[in-house]
Design a protein around this motif. Structure first.
Motif, PDB file in Angstrom:
ATOM      1  N   TRP A  16       0.828  -1.210   0.000  1.00  0.00           N
ATOM      2  CA  TRP A  16       0.000   0.000   0.000  1.00  0.00           C
ATOM      3  C   TRP A  16       0.861   1.258   0.000  1.00  0.00           C
ATOM      4  CZ3 TRP A  16      -4.697   0.391  -1.522  1.00  0.00           C
ATOM      5  CH2 TRP A  16      -5.577  -0.684  -1.391  1.00  0.00           C
ATOM      6  N   GLN A  17       1.970   1.203   0.726  1.00  0.00           N
ATOM      7  CA  GLN A  17       2.874   2.345   0.766  1.00  0.00           C
ATOM      8  C   GLN A  17       3.488   2.591  -0.608  1.00  0.00           C
ATOM      9  OE1 GLN A  17       6.090   1.840   3.524  1.00  0.00           O
ATOM     10  NE2 GLN A  17       6.845   3.924   3.257  1.00  0.00           N
ATOM     11  N   LEU A  62       2.643  15.678  -4.459  1.00  0.00           N
ATOM     12  CA  LEU A  62       3.848  15.789  -3.628  1.00  0.00           C
ATOM     13  C   LEU A  62       3.564  15.411  -2.188  1.00  0.00           C
ATOM     14  CD1 LEU A  62       5.405  19.083  -5.027  1.00  0.00           C
ATOM     15  CD2 LEU A  62       6.257  16.753  -5.331  1.00  0.00           C
ATOM     16  N   LEU A  63       2.413  15.836  -1.671  1.00  0.00           N
ATOM     17  CA  LEU A  63       2.046  15.465  -0.301  1.00  0.00           C
ATOM     18  C   LEU A  63       1.825  13.958  -0.168  1.00  0.00           C
ATOM     19  CD1 LEU A  63      -0.366  18.301   0.845  1.00  0.00           C
ATOM     20  CD2 LEU A  63       1.778  17.633   1.920  1.00  0.00           C
ATOM     21  N   ALA A  64       1.187  13.352  -1.172  1.00  0.00           N
ATOM     22  CA  ALA A  64       0.944  11.908  -1.118  1.00  0.00           C
ATOM     23  C   ALA A  64       2.248  11.127  -1.163  1.00  0.00           C
ATOM     24  CB  ALA A  64       0.032  11.488  -2.271  1.00  0.00           C
ATOM     25  N   ALA A  65       3.169  11.559  -2.037  1.00  0.00           N
ATOM     26  CA  ALA A  65       4.454  10.861  -2.129  1.00  0.00           C
ATOM     27  C   ALA A  65       5.250  11.018  -0.835  1.00  0.00           C
ATOM     28  CB  ALA A  65       5.242  11.387  -3.325  1.00  0.00           C
ATOM     29  N   LYS A  70       7.210   8.796   4.393  1.00  0.00           N
ATOM     30  CA  LYS A  70       7.440   9.034   5.812  1.00  0.00           C
ATOM     31  C   LYS A  70       6.388   8.379   6.704  1.00  0.00           C
ATOM     32  CE  LYS A  70       9.670  13.476   5.113  1.00  0.00           C
ATOM     33  NZ  LYS A  70       9.642  14.909   5.435  1.00  0.00           N
ATOM     34  N   ARG A  71       5.366   7.798   6.083  1.00  0.00           N
ATOM     35  CA  ARG A  71       4.222   7.220   6.807  1.00  0.00           C
ATOM     36  C   ARG A  71       3.590   8.259   7.732  1.00  0.00           C
ATOM     37  NH1 ARG A  71       4.232   1.123   8.066  1.00  0.00           N
ATOM     38  NH2 ARG A  71       5.013   0.318   6.104  1.00  0.00           N
ATOM     39  N   ASN A  72       3.361   9.434   7.153  1.00  0.00           N
ATOM     40  CA  ASN A  72       2.794  10.547   7.901  1.00  0.00           C
ATOM     41  C   ASN A  72       1.318  10.674   7.538  1.00  0.00           C
ATOM     42  OD1 ASN A  72       2.086  12.982   9.033  1.00  0.00           O
ATOM     43  ND2 ASN A  72       3.961  14.023   8.399  1.00  0.00           N
ATOM     44  N   ILE A  73       0.463  10.424   8.505  1.00  0.00           N
ATOM     45  CA  ILE A  73      -0.978  10.433   8.262  1.00  0.00           C
ATOM     46  C   ILE A  73      -1.483  11.844   7.966  1.00  0.00           C
ATOM     47  CG2 ILE A  73      -1.683  10.663  10.659  1.00  0.00           C
ATOM     48  CD1 ILE A  73      -3.378   8.425   8.082  1.00  0.00           C
ATOM     49  N   ASN A  74      -0.833  12.863   8.520  1.00  0.00           N
ATOM     50  CA  ASN A  74      -1.265  14.238   8.270  1.00  0.00           C
ATOM     51  C   ASN A  74      -1.048  14.631   6.806  1.00  0.00           C
ATOM     52  OD1 ASN A  74      -2.061  14.633  10.926  1.00  0.00           O
ATOM     53  ND2 ASN A  74      -0.011  15.295  11.548  1.00  0.00           N
ATOM     54  N   CYS A  75       0.086  14.239   6.261  1.00  0.00           N
ATOM     55  CA  CYS A  75       0.340  14.514   4.834  1.00  0.00           C
ATOM     56  C   CYS A  75      -0.652  13.772   3.949  1.00  0.00           C
ATOM     57  CB  CYS A  75       1.763  14.118   4.459  1.00  0.00           C
ATOM     58  SG  CYS A  75       3.026  15.238   5.056  1.00  0.00           S
ATOM     59  N   MET A  76      -0.945  12.549   4.285  1.00  0.00           N
ATOM     60  CA  MET A  76      -1.888  11.766   3.475  1.00  0.00           C
ATOM     61  C   MET A  76      -3.298  12.354   3.557  1.00  0.00           C
ATOM     62  SD  MET A  76      -0.033   9.561   2.017  1.00  0.00           S
ATOM     63  CE  MET A  76      -1.172   8.398   1.343  1.00  0.00           C
TER      64      MET A  76
END
Length: 125
Positions: A16-17, A62-65, A70-76
């Motif tokens: 998924w990542q 860019l935010l999704a990538a 970084k496995r950052n939920i806020n960016c996703m």
């Protein structure tokens, strides 16, 4: 560790990542392409809306990538929110381009009729 379907959770998370990273890269490229295609004349409403839509796709990609790496939920979450806003603007963009095409066709038809009338000698004074 396995989930209820017998799949390894770490492998599923890695897949998924990787998929989110590829999707983010694709969104970035499409956003850049939309911005470049609408950059040649930015004085119309559709062209300006295309620039904004391209910038939103670029930023969301860019935010999704970055969020997937970084496995950052806020960016996703921000990427998803920007994507939804971009989808709403995409419908408006399609409507605006369709409207401009109709107007251009109507103007071309009027020009052709006027041109025929002028050169056929049946022009009313």
């Amino acid at each position: 560790m396995q989930d209820i379907f017998g799949l390894d959770q770490r492998k599923s998370a890695a897949r998924w990542q990787a998929a989110a990273f590829k999707l983010g890269g694709t969104m970035t490229m499409v956003g850049l392409l939309v911005m470049l295609m609408t950059a040649h004349k930015t004085f119309g409403a559709a062209e300006m809306l295309g620039q904004v839509l391209g910038a939103l796709l670029l930023g969301s990609g860019l935010l999704a990538a970055a969020g997937s790496k970084k496995r950052n939920i806020n960016c996703m979450t921000a990427s998803l929110t920007i994507s939804l806003l971009g989808m709403l603007l995409a419908f408006e963009f399609i409507t605006e381009v369709s409207r401009e095409a109709r107007v251009d066709c109507a103007l071309a038809e009027l020009y052709t009729k006027n041109h025929r009338r002028h050169y056929s000698g049946t022009e009313a004074c």
